[in-house]
Scaffold this active site. Structure first.
Site, PDB file in Angstrom:
ATOM      1  CB  SER A 156     -20.444  -5.485  96.090  1.00 54.32           C
ATOM      2  OG  SER A 156     -19.928  -4.706  95.027  1.00 54.32           O
ATOM      3  CE  LYS A 157     -19.922 -12.262  90.700  1.00 51.58           C
ATOM      4  NZ  LYS A 157     -18.981 -11.743  89.758  1.00 51.58           N
ATOM      5  NE  ARG A 158     -23.220  -4.023  89.943  1.00 53.51           N
ATOM      6  CZ  ARG A 158     -23.562  -2.835  90.374  1.00 53.51           C
ATOM      7  NH1 ARG A 158     -22.648  -1.895  90.561  1.00 53.51           N
ATOM      8  NH2 ARG A 158     -24.808  -2.561  90.619  1.00 53.51           N
TER       9      ARG A 158
END
Ligand code: GLU
Length: 501
Positions: A262-264
């Site tokens: 994910s972007k996280r």
């Protein structure tokens, strides 16, 4: 003769393209080129609520930067255009109607409130609510009222959607190129909405209609679409069309832990998950391009996320990938994303560049530091440091001492500066002063001769010498540095070290 290979990348413009989407595009591209086929880009923008301005242009720019631009798309070889679904709007309705006429679909008039109540009722009885054969007769649909009544309600302007009437009690045995045989029970599927009350088709209807009309031979897409495969195959059956072949690509997994990248994860571990930088109102997300990745390196590492050619080969040009690519060699299991390995790929591509080109790319950085030098010197310096760099942006930290004298000295290394060191360094200055042919090899020979003759241990001179010039025990071959900074500057730096340390 078998059908022409025509594959598509069909993103929804809901934001920047995630690196997983880029890999989907890449695998479609490779498959098309390998089979002398066509790779086209279709923008799936029927969901107006999720439309994000700029996303479409971003997608196109990203594919161009990576060197995998589509053969057909908006404004380019529009053989089956338009390639933007919102512009195809008028054509979908007839297909929804066709399914109503043939009994494959029905009108559903339920209001959101009524659906909510039905859901709650089911849940109170401990059931999960599924809009399918278990409930469809209890709901407000054309299946339970007469056709006259249905026509009247539609004429009255009652809001409705069109839903697919999923067959009951059938086991579908489907074939996925990557996963082999996959089985689905139709009774567990829900009656998906095909056509919305706003007059727009849903993803499912538009996707199937377009894949058919645009003569798509293979659907290669992310694993998250595997659950949609039975509905899609049933839709082809309902229309009486041949279904394309399917290949669902494995997920790209987090570098650490489990689950989808994910972007996280990117934010946390400091790597981009987008090809290009994306500026939203509230935040900027970094991109591979802006981070200094070469597009060839990005292509190379993405290709190896879930695929290999059965050998240990890791470095591929795009042409080599096309040559070697085989859908049958894609793994089923998710592929772990390794940011360190990505850097390694970039390093491989960096050292392959011509020194002159790297020097050109380094020049603006030097200028921003107020340094003026010649292309020849920059080229020489770049050739000395590039082995240690993954990015051009690292050049300055690897090369600053070529241009500016150290202002401080590494503390740990300074411990090697002993009581006898100043005298030795003073002697070294006299040796250096006398060298006429100031080239690396010659300087090295003369300095080493002096050490041998005077019976001085290597470490006693070399470490303090390096510390004086660089400020730390790092950098390329010492005598290359000496040659490049010149006699005068070398002596000045040794003198300064004697005074300071
Ligand atoms: N529009 C879908 C997406 O955003 C396409 C899925 C497919 O390839 O069928 O990924």
């Amino acid at each position: 003769m078998s059908k022409q290979v025509r594959v598509r990348f069909a993103p929804s413009p809901t934001g920047p393209l995630h690196i997983g989407g880029v890999r989907t595009a890449l695998f479609n591209y490779l498959f098309a080129k390998k089979n002398n086929g066509v790779f086209y880009l279709r923008i799936e923008d029927t969901d107006q609520n999720r439309f994000v301005p700029g996303a479409e242009a971003y997608i196109i720019e990203a594919l161009e930067w990576l060197g995998i631009a589509p053969d057909e798309t908006i404004g380019k070889n529009e053989k089956f255009g338009p390639y933007r679904q919102s512009e195809r709007k008028p054509l979908y309705r007839q297909y929804a109607d066709q399914l109503i006429d043939t009994g494959w679909a029905y009108y559903a008039f339920d209001t959101p409130e009524a659906l909510d109540t039905a859901r709650k009722q089911q849940e109170e009885q401990g059931n999960t609510f599924i809009y399918n054969h278990t409930n469809r007769k209890l709901l407000d649909t054309s299946l339970v009222i007469s056709s006259e009544e249905t026509a009247k309600r539609i004429a009255n302007g009652d809001a409705y959607v069109i839903r697919f009437k999923t067959p009951v009690d059938e086991t579908l045995h489907l074939k996925d190129i990557i996963r082999g045989d996959v089985k689905f029970e139709t009774s567990l599927l829900d009656d998906k909405v095909l056509f919305k009350s706003d007059g727009m088709p849903t993803y499912h209807l538009a996707n199937i209609v377009d894949d058919h009309l645009m003569e798509t031979s293979h659907v290669i897409r992310g694993e998250e679409w595997l659950p949609s495969m039975p509905l899609h195959v049933l839709l082809y059956r309902a229309f009486g069309w041949d279904a394309p072949e399917f290949a669902h690509l494995p997920l790209i997994l987090k570098p650490i832990g489990n689950g989808k990248l994910s972007k996280r994860d990117g934010d946390k571990l400091g790597f981009p998950v987008f090809p290009l930088e994306w500026k939203a109102e509230d935040a900027v997300s970094s991109g591979y391009r802006e981070k200094g990745f070469f597009p060839e390196a990005v292509i190379n590492f993405l290709a190896l996320l879930g695929w290999n050619d059965g050998t240990d080969k890791e470095i591929y040009t795009l042409e080599e990938l096309v040559e070697a690519f085989d859908l049958n060699r894609i793994h089923k299991a998710g592929a772990k994303f390794d940011p360190e390995k990505n850097k390694w790929f970039n390093h491989q591509y960096l050292i392959k560049q011509k020194d002159e080109d790297l020097a050109k790319a380094f020049t603006p950085i030097l200028e921003s530091k107020g340094i003026s030098t010649t292309p020849d010197v920059t080229t020489k310096i770049v050739s000395l440091i590039k082995e240690r760099a993954s990015f051009i942006s690292e050049f300055w930290d690897l090369a600053d001492f070529f241009f500016v004298a150290p202002t401080s000295y590494d503390e740990k290394a300074s411990k090697n500066w002993k009581a006898e060191t100043p005298a030795l360094m003073q002697e070294l200055i006299s040796v250096v002063e006398e060298i006429a042919d100031f080239t690396s090899v010659n300087i090295e020979t003369i300095v080493k001769d002096w050490m041998t003759k005077s019976e001085i241990g290597m470490g006693k001179v070399m470490q303090p010498f390096r510390l004086s010039l660089v400020g730390a025990l790092k950098g390329p071959h010492l005598f290359d540095i000496v040659e490049l900074i010149g006699k005068e500057e070398t002596i000045k730096r040794i003198q300064k070290a004697i005074e300071t340390l």
